[in-house]
Scaffold this active site. Sequence first.
Site, PDB file in Angstrom:
ATOM      1  N   ASN A 109       5.005   7.241  -9.269  1.00 39.79           N
ATOM      2  CA  ASN A 109       5.844   8.438  -9.192  1.00 39.79           C
ATOM      3  C   ASN A 109       5.027   9.701  -9.385  1.00 39.79           C
ATOM      4  O   ASN A 109       4.057   9.730 -10.141  1.00 39.79           O
ATOM      5  CB  ASN A 109       6.956   8.374 -10.243  1.00 39.79           C
ATOM      6  CG  ASN A 109       7.860   7.175 -10.014  1.00 39.79           C
ATOM      7  OD1 ASN A 109       7.805   6.567  -8.952  1.00 39.79           O
ATOM      8  ND2 ASN A 109       8.663   6.833 -10.994  1.00 39.79           N
ATOM      9  N   ASP A 111       6.718  12.616 -10.153  1.00 39.14           N
ATOM     10  CA  ASP A 111       7.675  13.577 -10.716  1.00 39.14           C
ATOM     11  C   ASP A 111       7.345  14.069 -12.115  1.00 39.14           C
ATOM     12  O   ASP A 111       7.965  15.023 -12.606  1.00 39.14           O
ATOM     13  CB  ASP A 111       9.101  12.993 -10.671  1.00 39.14           C
ATOM     14  CG  ASP A 111       9.225  11.631 -11.383  1.00 39.14           C
ATOM     15  OD1 ASP A 111       8.485  11.381 -12.349  1.00 39.14           O
ATOM     16  OD2 ASP A 111      10.078  10.814 -10.948  1.00 39.14           O
ATOM     17  N   HIS A 126      -0.359   8.075  -7.286  1.00 39.34           N
ATOM     18  CA  HIS A 126      -0.047   8.892  -6.107  1.00 39.34           C
ATOM     19  C   HIS A 126      -0.019  10.387  -6.406  1.00 39.34           C
ATOM     20  O   HIS A 126       0.575  11.152  -5.646  1.00 39.34           O
ATOM     21  CB  HIS A 126       1.286   8.425  -5.492  1.00 39.34           C
ATOM     22  CG  HIS A 126       1.236   7.022  -4.960  1.00 39.34           C
ATOM     23  ND1 HIS A 126       2.345   6.259  -4.700  1.00 39.34           N
ATOM     24  CD2 HIS A 126       0.163   6.240  -4.629  1.00 39.34           C
ATOM     25  CE1 HIS A 126       1.979   5.061  -4.242  1.00 39.34           C
ATOM     26  NE2 HIS A 126       0.662   5.021  -4.204  1.00 39.34           N
ATOM     27  N   GLU A 221      17.600  -4.918  -7.158  1.00 40.10           N
ATOM     28  CA  GLU A 221      17.484  -5.636  -5.881  1.00 40.10           C
ATOM     29  C   GLU A 221      16.243  -6.522  -5.896  1.00 40.10           C
ATOM     30  O   GLU A 221      15.249  -6.175  -6.533  1.00 40.10           O
ATOM     31  CB  GLU A 221      17.293  -4.636  -4.722  1.00 40.10           C
ATOM     32  CG  GLU A 221      18.365  -3.572  -4.603  1.00 40.10           C
ATOM     33  CD  GLU A 221      19.684  -4.129  -4.118  1.00 40.10           C
ATOM     34  OE1 GLU A 221      19.662  -5.217  -3.482  1.00 40.10           O
ATOM     35  OE2 GLU A 221      20.728  -3.518  -4.395  1.00 40.10           O
ATOM     36  N   ALA A 237      16.913   0.031 -14.558  1.00 41.31           N
ATOM     37  CA  ALA A 237      15.891   0.165 -15.602  1.00 41.31           C
ATOM     38  C   ALA A 237      16.454   0.802 -16.874  1.00 41.31           C
ATOM     39  O   ALA A 237      16.128   0.374 -17.983  1.00 41.31           O
ATOM     40  CB  ALA A 237      14.723   0.991 -15.067  1.00 41.31           C
TER      41      ALA A 237
HETATM   42  C1  BJW Z   1      15.859   0.762  -9.242  1.00 41.39           C
HETATM   43  C2  BJW Z   1      16.882   1.570  -9.646  1.00 41.39           C
HETATM   44  C3  BJW Z   1      17.105   1.621 -11.015  1.00 41.39           C
HETATM   45  C4  BJW Z   1      16.793   1.741  -7.537  1.00 41.39           C
HETATM   46  N1  BJW Z   1      16.351   0.918 -11.842  1.00 41.39           N
HETATM   47  N2  BJW Z   1      15.123   0.056 -10.081  1.00 41.39           N
HETATM   48  C5  BJW Z   1      -2.233  -3.162   3.006  1.00 41.39           C
HETATM   49  C6  BJW Z   1      -1.300  -3.693   3.877  1.00 41.39           C
HETATM   50  C7  BJW Z   1      -0.538  -2.868   4.702  1.00 41.39           C
HETATM   51  C8  BJW Z   1      -0.675  -1.487   4.672  1.00 41.39           C
HETATM   52  C9  BJW Z   1      -1.595  -0.956   3.797  1.00 41.39           C
HETATM   53  C10 BJW Z   1      -2.361  -1.790   2.993  1.00 41.39           C
HETATM   54  N3  BJW Z   1      -3.163  -0.996   2.239  1.00 41.39           N
HETATM   55  C11 BJW Z   1      -2.902   0.302   2.543  1.00 41.39           C
HETATM   56  C12 BJW Z   1      -1.964   0.345   3.511  1.00 41.39           C
HETATM   57  C13 BJW Z   1      -1.397   1.584   4.121  1.00 41.39           C
HETATM   58  C14 BJW Z   1      -0.348   2.240   3.242  1.00 41.39           C
HETATM   59  C15 BJW Z   1       0.773   1.257   2.958  1.00 41.39           C
HETATM   60  O1  BJW Z   1       0.871   0.648   1.914  1.00 41.39           O
HETATM   61  N4  BJW Z   1       1.667   1.086   3.910  1.00 41.39           N
HETATM   62  C16 BJW Z   1       2.778   0.140   3.784  1.00 41.39           C
HETATM   63  C17 BJW Z   1       4.088   0.929   3.595  1.00 41.39           C
HETATM   64  C18 BJW Z   1       2.804  -0.725   4.992  1.00 41.39           C
HETATM   65  N5  BJW Z   1      -0.948   2.748   1.997  1.00 41.39           N
HETATM   66  C19 BJW Z   1      -1.578   3.915   1.965  1.00 41.39           C
HETATM   67  O2  BJW Z   1      -1.681   4.633   2.943  1.00 41.39           O
HETATM   68  C20 BJW Z   1      -2.181   4.305   0.628  1.00 41.39           C
HETATM   69  N6  BJW Z   1      -3.541   4.655   0.804  1.00 41.39           N
HETATM   70  C21 BJW Z   1      -4.509   3.746   0.929  1.00 41.39           C
HETATM   71  O3  BJW Z   1      -4.285   2.570   0.837  1.00 41.39           O
HETATM   72  O4  BJW Z   1      -5.761   4.282   1.132  1.00 41.39           O
HETATM   73  C22 BJW Z   1      -6.751   3.445   1.676  1.00 41.39           C
HETATM   74  C23 BJW Z   1      -6.535   3.499   3.177  1.00 41.39           C
HETATM   75  C24 BJW Z   1      -6.629   4.706   3.811  1.00 41.39           C
HETATM   76  C25 BJW Z   1      -6.449   4.738   5.181  1.00 41.39           C
HETATM   77  C26 BJW Z   1      -6.106   3.581   5.886  1.00 41.39           C
HETATM   78  C27 BJW Z   1      -5.975   2.373   5.205  1.00 41.39           C
HETATM   79  C28 BJW Z   1      -6.197   2.329   3.832  1.00 41.39           C
HETATM   80  C29 BJW Z   1      -1.514   5.548   0.107  1.00 41.39           C
HETATM   81  C30 BJW Z   1      -0.093   5.326  -0.234  1.00 41.39           C
HETATM   82  C31 BJW Z   1       0.541   6.642  -0.661  1.00 41.39           C
HETATM   83  C32 BJW Z   1       2.028   6.494  -0.833  1.00 41.39           C
HETATM   84  N7  BJW Z   1       2.600   7.777  -0.917  1.00 41.39           N
HETATM   85  C33 BJW Z   1       4.035   7.871  -1.141  1.00 41.39           C
HETATM   86  C34 BJW Z   1       4.441   9.335  -0.902  1.00 41.39           C
HETATM   87  C35 BJW Z   1       3.888  10.244  -2.020  1.00 41.39           C
HETATM   88  C36 BJW Z   1       4.188  11.668  -1.731  1.00 41.39           C
HETATM   89  C37 BJW Z   1       5.684  11.918  -1.670  1.00 41.39           C
HETATM   90  O5  BJW Z   1       6.379  11.692  -2.659  1.00 41.39           O
HETATM   91  O6  BJW Z   1       6.137  12.365  -0.623  1.00 41.39           O
HETATM   92  O7  BJW Z   1       4.361   7.433  -2.439  1.00 41.39           O
HETATM   93  S1  BJW Z   1       5.012   6.801  -0.102  1.00 41.39           S
HETATM   94  C38 BJW Z   1       6.252   6.486  -1.282  1.00 41.39           C
HETATM   95  O8  BJW Z   1       6.281   5.055  -1.520  1.00 41.39           O
HETATM   96  C39 BJW Z   1       5.771   7.156  -2.576  1.00 41.39           C
HETATM   97  C40 BJW Z   1       5.995   6.055  -3.583  1.00 41.39           C
HETATM   98  O9  BJW Z   1       5.155   6.239  -4.696  1.00 41.39           O
HETATM   99  C41 BJW Z   1       5.705   4.798  -2.806  1.00 41.39           C
HETATM  100  C42 BJW Z   1       6.293   3.558  -3.390  1.00 41.39           C
HETATM  101  O10 BJW Z   1       7.686   3.607  -3.364  1.00 41.39           O
HETATM  102  P1  BJW Z   1       8.487   3.008  -4.585  1.00 41.39           P
HETATM  103  O11 BJW Z   1       8.124   3.722  -5.809  1.00 41.39           O
HETATM  104  O12 BJW Z   1       8.343   1.547  -4.595  1.00 41.39           O
HETATM  105  O13 BJW Z   1       9.995   3.457  -4.227  1.00 41.39           O
HETATM  106  P2  BJW Z   1      11.016   2.828  -3.190  1.00 41.39           P
HETATM  107  O14 BJW Z   1      11.997   3.877  -2.856  1.00 41.39           O
HETATM  108  O15 BJW Z   1      10.338   2.157  -2.063  1.00 41.39           O
HETATM  109  O16 BJW Z   1      11.762   1.682  -4.015  1.00 41.39           O
HETATM  110  C43 BJW Z   1      12.621   1.987  -5.098  1.00 41.39           C
HETATM  111  C44 BJW Z   1      12.985   0.691  -5.792  1.00 41.39           C
HETATM  112  O17 BJW Z   1      13.719   1.031  -6.952  1.00 41.39           O
HETATM  113  C45 BJW Z   1      13.841  -0.248  -4.951  1.00 41.39           C
HETATM  114  O18 BJW Z   1      13.321  -1.559  -5.053  1.00 41.39           O
HETATM  115  C46 BJW Z   1      15.206  -0.178  -5.638  1.00 41.39           C
HETATM  116  O19 BJW Z   1      15.939  -1.411  -5.582  1.00 41.39           O
HETATM  117  C47 BJW Z   1      14.814   0.144  -7.046  1.00 41.39           C
HETATM  118  N8  BJW Z   1      15.816   0.847  -7.833  1.00 41.39           N
HETATM  119  N9  BJW Z   1      17.462   2.146  -8.523  1.00 41.39           N
HETATM  120  C48 BJW Z   1      15.368   0.117 -11.312  1.00 41.39           C
HETATM  121  N10 BJW Z   1      18.111   2.402 -11.505  1.00 41.39           N
END
Ligand code: BJW
Length: 246
Positions: A109, A111, A126, A221, A237
């Site tokens: 996060n 935030d 991040h 989920e 959470a």
């Molecule tokens: C609750 C709840 C409650 C609801 N209590 N729970 C390997 C394989 C495939 C792809 C890649 C790989 N390695 C790297 C990649 C590429 C890419 C990636 O992972 N892509 C996949 C999506 C396919 N990764 C990157 O690009 C990363 N960089 C990198 O690896 O550099 C090396 C590289 C460079 C170039 C090429 C290749 C490699 C960087 C990733 C940066 C992510 N950035 C973001 C945006 C940040 C800025 C912004 O805020 O705008 O970060 S994306 C977004 O997703 C944000 C989050 O931190 C991140 C994760 O999301 P999160 O936190 O899991 O949230 P949600 O919404 O997905 O899920 C919420 C969950 O909460 C759900 O499960 C709900 O059920 C639950 N929930 N209420 C508890 N009350």
Amino acid sequence: MINTAAPTISVELRRRFSCATRVLVLTGAGVSAESGVPTFRGGGNSAVWKGMPFDVISSAGMLQRDLPAVWEWFDYRRDLLKALEPNAAHYEIARWQNRFAEFTLVTQNIDGLHQKAGSRDVVELHGNIWRARCTSCLLNHTISTTKGRPDNCEQCGEPLRPDVVLFGEMLPPGAFERAAESASQCELCFVVGTSALVYPAAGLPEVARMAGAYICEVNPEPTPLSDLCDEVLTGKAGAVLPLFGN
Ligand code: BJW
Ligand code: ZN
């Protein structure tokens, strides 16, 4: 019908929680959902900005093409965030740092709510929405909740950008390494409120698992990680984590 009953924490997990010395918590957007921060994926809450999905606007390509549009998206989100407060989950996690000899909080996060709840030394994979970074000399600038943000670097005058990790960008130097090191040494690993789709963060529980840690997921989920976990506590959470304090 949705089951809203609190999940039961197993005797085994309670035992491990009371004995553990090395604990890692990995959090994602779900930990802040009960504070009012929208999650990225799932439900009707998927983030879209002016018709653009978040993985387009929050990408390295968009930063190259249109920095002002990226700033507009982050200015909008900071404006939403400034009135929001940590919830019971953030506070419970903050208490854990004094409970375990070695405790590492790794968050995806941006935030700042963990820090607002009192967590220290948070590994921010991040970045942070309350910081800007110079596109040239890389100097960090804090963005206050009251004053507007500067457009240009106070040191060299070049444009600033949000100090967050966009899709296709590298993580901050050392952040993943520190998280992976803690994961490889922990005995107990909590994975809270993340869809576990974004790498390399989503790989950390596997590192902990390989090292023999007990893995517990907290999420309403299932996720791709659920099957790897020793225990899945299905629920929000803010309702589940405080059960450990009782
Ligand atoms: C609750 C709840 C409650 C609801 N209590 N729970 C390997 C394989 C495939 C792809 C890649 C790989 N390695 C790297 C990649 C590429 C890419 C990636 O992972 N892509 C996949 C999506 C396919 N990764 C990157 O690009 C990363 N960089 C990198 O690896 O550099 C090396 C590289 C460079 C170039 C090429 C290749 C490699 C960087 C990733 C940066 C992510 N950035 C973001 C945006 C940040 C800025 C912004 O805020 O705008 O970060 S994306 C977004 O997703 C944000 C989050 O931190 C991140 C994760 O999301 P999160 O936190 O899991 O949230 P949600 O919404 O997905 O899920 C919420 C969950 O909460 C759900 O499960 C709900 O059920 C639950 N929930 N209420 C508890 N009350
Ligand atoms: Zn500069």
